[in-house]
Every structure is written in C-alpha cells, then in structure tokens.
Design an enzyme around this catalytic site. Structure first.
Site, short mmCIF file in Angstrom:
data_model
loop_
_atom_site.label_atom_id
_atom_site.label_comp_id
_atom_site.label_asym_id
_atom_site.label_seq_id
_atom_site.Cartn_x
_atom_site.Cartn_y
_atom_site.Cartn_z
N GLU A 2 0.86 -1.20 0.00
CA GLU A 2 0.00 0.00 0.00
C GLU A 2 0.89 1.23 0.00
O GLU A 2 2.01 1.20 0.48
CB GLU A 2 -0.93 -0.02 1.21
CG GLU A 2 -0.23 -0.18 2.57
CD GLU A 2 0.31 1.09 3.16
OE1 GLU A 2 -0.19 2.17 2.75
OE2 GLU A 2 1.22 1.03 3.99
N GLU A 16 -1.15 9.01 5.59
CA GLU A 16 -2.05 9.42 6.66
C GLU A 16 -2.61 10.79 6.28
O GLU A 16 -1.93 11.62 5.68
CB GLU A 16 -1.29 9.48 7.99
CG GLU A 16 -0.81 8.11 8.40
CD GLU A 16 -0.35 8.03 9.84
OE1 GLU A 16 -0.64 8.94 10.63
OE2 GLU A 16 0.30 7.03 10.17
N GLY A 64 8.99 12.34 10.02
CA GLY A 64 8.78 11.45 11.16
C GLY A 64 7.66 10.50 10.83
O GLY A 64 7.40 10.21 9.67
N CYS A 118 6.30 5.46 9.41
CA CYS A 118 6.73 4.79 8.18
C CYS A 118 8.14 5.17 7.71
O CYS A 118 9.05 4.35 7.76
CB CYS A 118 5.73 5.06 7.07
SG CYS A 118 4.08 4.49 7.51
N LYS A 178 11.34 4.39 10.08
CA LYS A 178 11.62 2.97 10.35
C LYS A 178 11.83 2.20 9.04
O LYS A 178 12.60 1.24 9.01
CB LYS A 178 10.56 2.34 11.24
CG LYS A 178 9.18 2.14 10.63
CD LYS A 178 8.79 0.71 10.41
CE LYS A 178 7.39 0.63 9.86
NZ LYS A 178 7.14 -0.37 8.88
C1 UGA Z 1 4.41 7.80 3.89
C2 UGA Z 1 4.38 7.78 2.36
O1 UGA Z 1 4.24 9.10 1.86
C3 UGA Z 1 3.22 6.92 1.85
O2 UGA Z 1 3.25 6.84 0.44
C4 UGA Z 1 3.36 5.52 2.45
O3 UGA Z 1 2.31 4.66 2.05
C5 UGA Z 1 3.35 5.62 3.97
O4 UGA Z 1 4.45 6.46 4.39
C6 UGA Z 1 3.52 4.24 4.53
O5 UGA Z 1 4.58 3.64 4.33
O6 UGA Z 1 2.56 3.70 5.09
P1 UGA Z 1 3.03 9.15 5.75
O7 UGA Z 1 3.92 8.51 6.76
O8 UGA Z 1 1.57 9.21 5.98
O9 UGA Z 1 3.21 8.44 4.31
O10 UGA Z 1 3.53 10.65 5.62
P2 UGA Z 1 4.19 11.58 4.51
O11 UGA Z 1 3.17 12.43 3.90
O12 UGA Z 1 5.09 10.79 3.62
O13 UGA Z 1 5.09 12.50 5.44
C7 UGA Z 1 6.17 11.92 6.20
C8 UGA Z 1 6.92 12.98 6.95
O14 UGA Z 1 7.67 13.79 6.05
C9 UGA Z 1 6.07 13.95 7.77
O15 UGA Z 1 6.68 14.11 9.05
C10 UGA Z 1 6.09 15.23 6.97
O16 UGA Z 1 5.95 16.36 7.79
C11 UGA Z 1 7.49 15.15 6.36
N1 UGA Z 1 7.64 15.94 5.11
C12 UGA Z 1 6.89 15.63 4.01
C13 UGA Z 1 8.56 16.98 5.05
O17 UGA Z 1 9.27 17.27 6.04
N2 UGA Z 1 8.69 17.67 3.87
C14 UGA Z 1 7.98 17.38 2.78
O18 UGA Z 1 8.17 18.06 1.74
C15 UGA Z 1 7.04 16.34 2.84
#
Ligand code: UGA
Length: 437
Positions: A150, A154, A259, A262, A265
């Site tokens: 998937e 979130e 953070g 996902c 880790k």
């Molecule tokens: C992430 C992936 O984006 C999903 O595609 C994946 O399915 C999911 O992990 C998973 O493995 O289940 P998610 O953890 O919901 O999704 O969050 P992201 O939107 O990827 O953001 C991750 C972190 O990166 C957040 O802390 C966000 O603040 C940070 N971030 C994101 C940044 O610091 N800068 C950015 O430009 C984008």
C-alpha cells in the site's frame, strides 16, 4: 460468485482497507486480536483521526457488508485475506519486527478454505513474502499468497485507497493475479496503472518508494543547511528547482524533517535487510539521509538557543503542533514532539498545542504542558515555535496573538507561514533554511 474478503489487523492500514473494500461492494470481515479495537470499530468509532474514514465506516456498517471480529473462524468463508498488521522497528536495532506478520499467517493458515488467496499489504523486508508463502503452502497447498503493497498517506488514507496512484501486485502464480484483478476491477476500469511483479520486487517497490521520498526531504533539508551558511533562502530554491518536471515540486518542503510510523523505520529496516543480503554499500547513503533528518531537529534547537540564550532554563516556549504531520493525530517519531521534549529537557517551560494529537502526545509525554487553544498555548511565551503545519496555524492572525505573548518572536520549523504577514504585524520571524535568522 461475489468475492468475500477478510482483513487481518485493523490498525491504521487494516481499518482503512476493510472499510474501503466494503464501500466497493464486497462483503468484508476485519479481524484483530485486540478486542478494544474490534469493539470500537464495530460501534462505528475509528480509534485514531483520519479525515472521511469514520463517516465511511458508519455507512458501511449500516450496509451490513462490513463486520469485525476477534474470532479467526469468522474468515473461513472468505476468498481473499489481506494481511495488514504492523512491522515496527525492533526494540534493540534498526530492523523491522516481523513477529506480527508471521503470527497473522499462522493464525489464518489452518482456518482458510481451499482455493483462497492470502495477500500481504504490510511493509516487510524483502524475502518475507516468499518465506510466508512457503509456510502457508506447507499447511495448505491448495491456497496461495501474493503481495500488494500500500502507498496510502495518513490524512489521505481513504482517497489513496480508493484511487491509488498505481496498484502493484507481486505474484508467484497467474491465478493470484486473476483474483486480484477481480478485487480491483473498479480501479482497472478507471485506468489505474497495474503493475505485475514477482514477490521480491513488489516488496522492494514499497520500501524503495519510501526511501526515495525520505531522500527528497533530506535533500532539501541539506540545501537548507547550505542556504543558512551562505545567506540563501531554501524556500525560493525549492520553488525554482521544483519547476523542472524531472525534479518536481512535491516533497521539497524544508523544515524539521520527516517522522511518523513509516519513513524513519522503513529506511532503517531497508538498510538492515540490505546488510543481511550483502548489499549494504548500495544503501549506505540512507544512513546520511537519516542523519540529515535528525540534524534538522537539532538545527531547530540551535535556532531556539540563538534566539533566547544558551541556557534555556525557565524560558517559556510555546509549541504549535505535536502530530508528525498535519491532518493526523499520529505522534509516532514526531519531529515536533521530539523538539518539544528536548527543549523541556534543557529546562524550558514548554506548552504544546495541536488540533488533534494532544491526547496521544500526552499519553506519550505526560511531563510536557498542553493547551487546548492556540491563545492559551502562546500566553506569556518568550518564543513561539511552529512545528506542524496545520491549516489553523496558517490562518492565525498574527496581530491577535501579539498582545498575548511576552515577546513576539516565532520560528517557522515548517516553512509554511507567511513571513511578510507576521513581520508586518510586528513579529520577529525566523525559519529554518532562510537567511535573516
Ligand atoms: C508515507 C508515504 O508518503 C506513503 O506513500 C506511504 O504509504 C506511507 O508512508 C507508509 O509507508 O505507510 P506518511 O507517513 O503518511 O506516508 O507521511 P508523509 O506524507 O510521507 O510525510 C512523512 C513525513 O515527512 C512527515 O513528518 C512530513 O511532515 C514530512 N515531510 C513531508 C517533510 O518534512 N517535507 C515534505 O516536503 C514532505
């Protein structure tokens, strides 16, 4: 004959998947060993915050297609079984803990009927699917196992599940692909890209996608460090390079870094697995990605010290944001909370606000102070830190907060606020990766 589906593990991924599969018209049973989760879901309550999901859950429960149970025998009439359990980081290392996926398989293998298909969705170290398949076939050779990672984010879980950017199916047998084509027939009719792979490739697609996203974020945070040293502005830099379609503007938001449950880790588990496979050199760069990411948190604390003083004892600091990202109440490995805890550890008096994550934050870090409103959070603060870019923070009228704080200085740890607006209202405005700090 209509397909009956079971979903094993009803956490974030499983609850979303079960609800969305039901909304596509399938009969679905969600099974979990945690009776509290099952009770809550059966009553139409999602035990975490995710936009749109609770409404959809209630509709699906009413339809009669969706049920939940702690009893594994509830799945015996199902044709397809999705494994959606977690693979957290192990306590004493960087690898992924596979206990729950193996436990899920062991629980369902003796129960499922001949001809049924087990489909893994959990994020696992490459090689796990083949191991699970061998284990399943020993117990019931008339079944099969496929992998279907998937990619849901979130905050957009329902949207990403119902309208995924692509569907990846790892199969060892063409019959498994045919079954999955039936499950995803609506997406196929909508022209969603359909990628058929072998089992290891499908597992690798998931972790490499997350590794790429983490790399993109750490890349822009590394540029932020250089911008700070050279007197540049990373927000302008990101905008300028993002116009190149080969680079793209998304995931170039510099700040306190990534953070959540996902990305951190997953890149660590990927390195651990590569080492087991003798390919550690290939992923050596991910160690640097991880360090850049953690350094972004320290750089934020450096800015706080530069602004207030080296000695933070007794300083009143307001923190806006506790969730690891907006539109989520998830505080797992949240950069915002990590910073809040470190500053409090240095003796500051820290008060945290978050629109949705206070409950989870308080359970994890009870020693921090929490405020229900933005106004009470910033009252008498000597410094305000913006650490999770919720929309409500972008909508703050800086003039209104001016009279509440002891000292009108804000540091934008997410580069999401309108600097000119805050400055015009009389605030000192600083941000990571921008000059004039
Ligand atoms: C992430 C992936 O984006 C999903 O595609 C994946 O399915 C999911 O992990 C998973 O493995 O289940 P998610 O953890 O919901 O999704 O969050 P992201 O939107 O990827 O953001 C991750 C972190 O990166 C957040 O802390 C966000 O603040 C940070 N971030 C994101 C940044 O610091 N800068 C950015 O430009 C984008």
């Amino acid at each position: 004959m209509s397909i009956k589906i079971s979903v094993i593990g009803t956490g974030y991924l499983g609850a979303t998947h079960a609800t969305c599969m039901s909304s596509l018209g399938f009969e679905v049973v969600g099974v979990d060993v945690d009776p509290k989760k099952i009770e809550s879901l059966s009553q139409g309550i999602i035990p975490f915050y995710e936009p749109r999901l609770e409404e959809l859950l209630q509709t699906e429960l009413k339809s009669g297609r969706l049920t939940f149970s702690t009893d594994f025998s509830a799945i015996k009439e199902c044709d397809v079984h999705f494994i959606c359990v977690g693979t957290p980081q192990i306590a004493n290392g960087i690898a992924a803990d596979r206990t729950y996926v193996f436990a899920a398989l062991d629980a369902i293998a003796p129960v499922i009927k001949d001809g049924s298909l087990v489909v893994g969705k959990s994020t696992v170290p490459v090689g796990t699917a083949a191991e699970l398949r061998d284990r399943l076939l020993k117990i019931n050779p008339k079944t099969d196992l496929a992998w279907n990672p998937e990619f849901l984010r979130e905050g957009f879980a329902v949207e990403d599940t119902l309208n995924p950017t692509r569907l990846v199916v790892g199969v060892a047998n063409h019959l498994a692909e045919e079954t999955l084509r039936k499950v995803y027939s609506k997406n196929l009719a909508d022209q969603t890209p359909w990628i058929v792979a072998d089992l290891p490739t499908s597992e690798l697609v998931k972790v490499s996608a997350n590794a790429f996203l983490a790399t993109k974020i750490s890349f822009i945070n590394a540029m932020a460090e250089v911008c700070e040293a050279a007197g540049g502005d990373v927000t302008v830099l990101a905008k300028a390079i993002g116009y190149d379609p080969r680079i793209g503007s998304r995931f170039l938001q510099a700040g306190i870094g990534f953070g959540g449950g996902c990305l951190p880790k997953d890149i660590r588990a990927f390195m651990a697995r590569a080492e087991e496979l003798g390919a550690e050199q290939a992923l050596e760069f991910l160690r640097e990605i991880d360090s850049i990411n953690l350094r972004a948190r320290s750089r934020m604390i450096d800015l706080v010290r530069r602004d207030l003083s080296e000695d933070l004892r007794g300083k009143k600091i307001a923190v806006l944001g506790a969730a690891f990202k907006p539109d989520s109440d998830d505080v797992r490995d949240s950069p915002a909370l990590d910073i809040a805890v470190q500053i409090q550890g240095a003796g500051a008096h820290v008060t945290v606000h978050d629109p949705k994550a206070i409950h989870n934050a308080e359970a994890r870090f009870p020693a921090l102070n929490y405020a229900d409103t933005i106004e009470t959070c910033v009252a008498d603060a000597e410094l305000v830190l913006h650490l999770t870019e919720w929309k409500v923070y972008r909508e703050i009228d800086p003039l209104k907060l001016l009279g509440l704080v002891a000292n009108p200085t804000i540091i934008d740890g997410r580069n999401a606020l309108d600097r000119e607006l805050w400055r015009a209202a009389g605030w000192q405005f600083r941000a990571l990766g921008r000059s004039e700090n």
